[in-house]
Motif scaffolding. Structure first.
Motif, mmCIF file in Angstrom:
data_model
loop_
_atom_site.group_PDB
_atom_site.id
_atom_site.type_symbol
_atom_site.label_atom_id
_atom_site.label_comp_id
_atom_site.label_asym_id
_atom_site.label_seq_id
_atom_site.Cartn_x
_atom_site.Cartn_y
_atom_site.Cartn_z
ATOM 1 N N ARG A 16 0.850 -1.206 0.000
ATOM 2 C CA ARG A 16 0.000 0.000 0.000
ATOM 3 C C ARG A 16 0.877 1.244 0.000
ATOM 4 N NH1 ARG A 16 -4.727 -0.394 4.414
ATOM 5 N NH2 ARG A 16 -4.886 1.788 3.742
ATOM 6 N N TYR A 56 -14.222 0.731 -9.820
ATOM 7 C CA TYR A 56 -14.165 1.260 -8.452
ATOM 8 C C TYR A 56 -13.634 2.676 -8.547
ATOM 9 C CZ TYR A 56 -9.349 -0.070 -9.319
ATOM 10 O OH TYR A 56 -8.102 -0.189 -9.906
ATOM 11 N N LEU A 57 -13.803 3.450 -7.495
ATOM 12 C CA LEU A 57 -13.221 4.797 -7.445
ATOM 13 C C LEU A 57 -11.879 4.662 -6.749
ATOM 14 C CD1 LEU A 57 -15.952 7.366 -6.344
ATOM 15 C CD2 LEU A 57 -15.210 6.768 -8.660
ATOM 16 N N ALA A 58 -10.820 5.103 -7.412
ATOM 17 C CA ALA A 58 -9.477 4.896 -6.852
ATOM 18 C C ALA A 58 -9.341 5.547 -5.480
ATOM 19 C CB ALA A 58 -8.422 5.443 -7.792
ATOM 20 N N ASN A 59 -8.679 4.824 -4.587
ATOM 21 C CA ASN A 59 -8.498 5.217 -3.197
ATOM 22 C C ASN A 59 -7.121 4.681 -2.796
ATOM 23 O OD1 ASN A 59 -9.450 5.829 -0.429
ATOM 24 N ND2 ASN A 59 -9.534 3.610 -0.169
ATOM 25 N N PRO A 82 -18.866 -0.435 -6.453
ATOM 26 C CA PRO A 82 -19.197 -1.239 -5.276
ATOM 27 C C PRO A 82 -19.770 -0.388 -4.141
ATOM 28 C CG PRO A 82 -16.820 -0.931 -5.431
ATOM 29 C CD PRO A 82 -17.414 -0.335 -6.678
ATOM 30 N N TYR A 105 -15.268 3.646 5.179
ATOM 31 C CA TYR A 105 -13.835 3.846 4.914
ATOM 32 C C TYR A 105 -13.583 5.181 4.221
ATOM 33 C CZ TYR A 105 -13.729 -1.149 5.859
ATOM 34 O OH TYR A 105 -13.857 -2.388 6.444
ATOM 35 N N ILE A 107 -14.845 6.052 1.332
ATOM 36 C CA ILE A 107 -14.880 5.901 -0.136
ATOM 37 C C ILE A 107 -16.285 6.250 -0.622
ATOM 38 C CG2 ILE A 107 -14.559 4.305 -2.072
ATOM 39 C CD1 ILE A 107 -12.729 2.630 -0.221
ATOM 40 N N MET A 140 -7.597 -5.356 0.281
ATOM 41 C CA MET A 140 -7.469 -4.485 1.458
ATOM 42 C C MET A 140 -7.673 -5.251 2.763
ATOM 43 S SD MET A 140 -6.654 -1.367 0.716
ATOM 44 C CE MET A 140 -7.342 -0.137 1.836
ATOM 45 N N PHE A 144 -14.397 -8.413 1.208
ATOM 46 C CA PHE A 144 -15.685 -8.044 0.582
ATOM 47 C C PHE A 144 -15.874 -8.709 -0.786
ATOM 48 C CE2 PHE A 144 -15.055 -4.436 3.511
ATOM 49 C CZ PHE A 144 -16.265 -4.476 4.180
ATOM 50 N N TYR A 145 -14.846 -8.615 -1.637
ATOM 51 C CA TYR A 145 -14.977 -9.236 -2.966
ATOM 52 C C TYR A 145 -15.043 -10.766 -2.832
ATOM 53 C CZ TYR A 145 -14.269 -4.839 -5.512
ATOM 54 O OH TYR A 145 -14.408 -3.574 -6.029
HETATM 55 N N1 LIG Z 1 -11.546 1.867 -4.233
HETATM 56 C C1 LIG Z 1 -11.963 0.830 -3.525
HETATM 57 N N2 LIG Z 1 -13.261 0.694 -3.244
HETATM 58 C C2 LIG Z 1 -13.670 -0.370 -2.507
HETATM 59 C C3 LIG Z 1 -12.758 -1.361 -2.073
HETATM 60 C C4 LIG Z 1 -11.386 -1.183 -2.371
HETATM 61 O O1 LIG Z 1 -10.507 -1.992 -1.986
HETATM 62 N N3 LIG Z 1 -11.034 -0.091 -3.094
HETATM 63 N N4 LIG Z 1 -13.208 -2.437 -1.362
HETATM 64 C C5 LIG Z 1 -12.639 -3.693 -1.378
HETATM 65 O O2 LIG Z 1 -12.927 -4.542 -0.597
HETATM 66 C C6 LIG Z 1 -14.403 -2.224 -0.562
HETATM 67 C C7 LIG Z 1 -13.980 -1.431 0.650
HETATM 68 N N5 LIG Z 1 -12.995 -2.152 1.389
HETATM 69 C C8 LIG Z 1 -12.041 -1.553 2.181
HETATM 70 C C9 LIG Z 1 -11.466 -2.298 3.183
HETATM 71 C C10 LIG Z 1 -10.558 -1.701 4.037
HETATM 72 C C11 LIG Z 1 -10.211 -0.367 3.874
HETATM 73 C C12 LIG Z 1 -9.289 0.320 4.803
HETATM 74 O O3 LIG Z 1 -8.828 1.410 4.524
HETATM 75 N N6 LIG Z 1 -8.972 -0.224 5.948
HETATM 76 C C13 LIG Z 1 -8.216 0.460 6.938
HETATM 77 C C14 LIG Z 1 -8.687 0.050 8.299
HETATM 78 C C15 LIG Z 1 -9.891 0.849 8.649
HETATM 79 C C16 LIG Z 1 -10.606 0.330 9.852
HETATM 80 O O4 LIG Z 1 -10.101 -0.548 10.551
HETATM 81 O O5 LIG Z 1 -11.705 0.821 10.083
HETATM 82 C C17 LIG Z 1 -6.764 0.208 6.832
HETATM 83 O O6 LIG Z 1 -6.398 -0.921 6.488
HETATM 84 O O7 LIG Z 1 -5.989 1.148 7.031
HETATM 85 C C18 LIG Z 1 -10.769 0.351 2.854
HETATM 86 C C19 LIG Z 1 -11.672 -0.235 2.000
HETATM 87 C C20 LIG Z 1 -15.453 -1.536 -1.391
HETATM 88 N N7 LIG Z 1 -14.945 -0.418 -2.124
#
Ligand SMILES: Nc1nc2c(c(=O)[nH]1)N(C=O)[C@@H](CNc1ccc(C(=O)N[C@@H](CCC(=O)O)C(=O)O)cc1)CN2
Ligand SMILES: Nc1ncnc2c1ncn2[C@@H]1O[C@H](COP(=O)(O)OP(=O)(O)OP(=O)(O)O)[C@@H](O)[C@H]1O
Length: 195
Positions: A16, A56-59, A82, A105, A107, A140, A144-145
């Motif tokens: 990451r 997806y929207l880039a994050n 998503p 998150y 997004i 991540m 979810f997927y």
């Molecule tokens: N652009 C994008 N959209 C997406 C996903 C993705 O990976 N990318 N997802 C794919 O599944 C889902 C969201 N899943 C996610 C899972 C974890 C984190 C995340 O930032 N986790 C933090 C911990 C936050 C917490 O504990 O509350 C981290 O790891 O820092 C973000 C998105 C749906 N939409």
């Protein structure tokens, strides 16, 4: 001792950071080159049958599919994003007029009643944190997927296509029992077809 789960976490953090370190310029070039790669990948298929595609929207430094989205709009292919629904994902229609809300998150997700059942999608592009040459993937960590497509057969719709920056490739990722197999992984530099 480091357990397999801890090493997955450590790798996830490193990969990451690697993608977050890319400059805006490098991100733009990657997004542009990706369109050409996907166009080439799809040229081997009956693209007139493509009707619904999820992106997806880039994050978090993810390779951005925004130009890919325009590419599909130009071909009148409907696009979806998503939306987190409990522990799974729904796919909400995304248009130039979409209204937005943020998930937990941070997004953005479209606000709409127009959802596609996941089996009605033709292609789903998933963001990858890491991948290997065998089609192994690291996301991540939310699963979810994996949960959303847990019962999908590899030859059934939708085709699952992982997108990543080249710097996210690693030698080998352990496959977990719950990992849903991808049909392809595409980066600006290569397309890996998973048999
Ligand atoms: N652009 C994008 N959209 C997406 C996903 C993705 O990976 N990318 N997802 C794919 O599944 C889902 C969201 N899943 C996610 C899972 C974890 C984190 C995340 O930032 N986790 C933090 C911990 C936050 C917490 O504990 O509350 C981290 O790891 O820092 C973000 C998105 C749906 N939409
Ligand atoms: N089909 C499933 N049923 C129940 N739990 C699952 C399923 N798939 C994954 N999980 C759980 O989700 C968690 C995260 O899995 P993993 O680390 O593989 O996520 P990921 O592949 O990185 O995330 P994503 O699928 O969102 O990209 C794991 O703890 C796993 O137990």
């Amino acid at each position: 001792m480091t357990s397999p789960l801890d090493s997955r976490q450590i790798l996830r953090r490193q990969l990451r950071q690697a993608r977050k370190n890319l400059s805006n310029h490098a991100q733009l070039i990657a997004a542009q080159t990706l369109v050409a790669r996907v166009d080439h990948y799809l040229s081997g298929q009956q693209t007139d049958k493509l009707k619904k595609v999820a992106l997806y929207l880039a994050n978090d430094g993810e390779i951005s599919p925004h130009l890919l989205c325009e590419y599909f709009w130009q071909q009148s292919i409907a696009t979806y994003l998503p939306v987190i629904q409990g522990k799974q994902l729904g796919f909400a229609r995304y248009t130039a007029d979409s209204m937005w809300q943020e998930n937990s998150y941070g997004i953005k997700e479209p606000v709409t009643a127009d959802y596609a059942p996941s089996r009605d999608l033709d292609l789903v592009f998933l963001p990858l944190v890491g991948f290997d040459s065998q089609g192994g993937r690291l996301g991540m960590g939310g699963g979810f997927y994996d949960r959303t497509f847990a019962n999908k057969r590899p030859d059934a719709s939708p085709q699952l296509i992982g997108l990543a920056h080249e710097c996210q490739q690693v030698k080998s990722l352990p496959v977990e029992s719950w990992d849903v197999p991808l049909q392809a992984i595409i980066t600006p530099q290569q397309s890996i077809l998973v048999s």
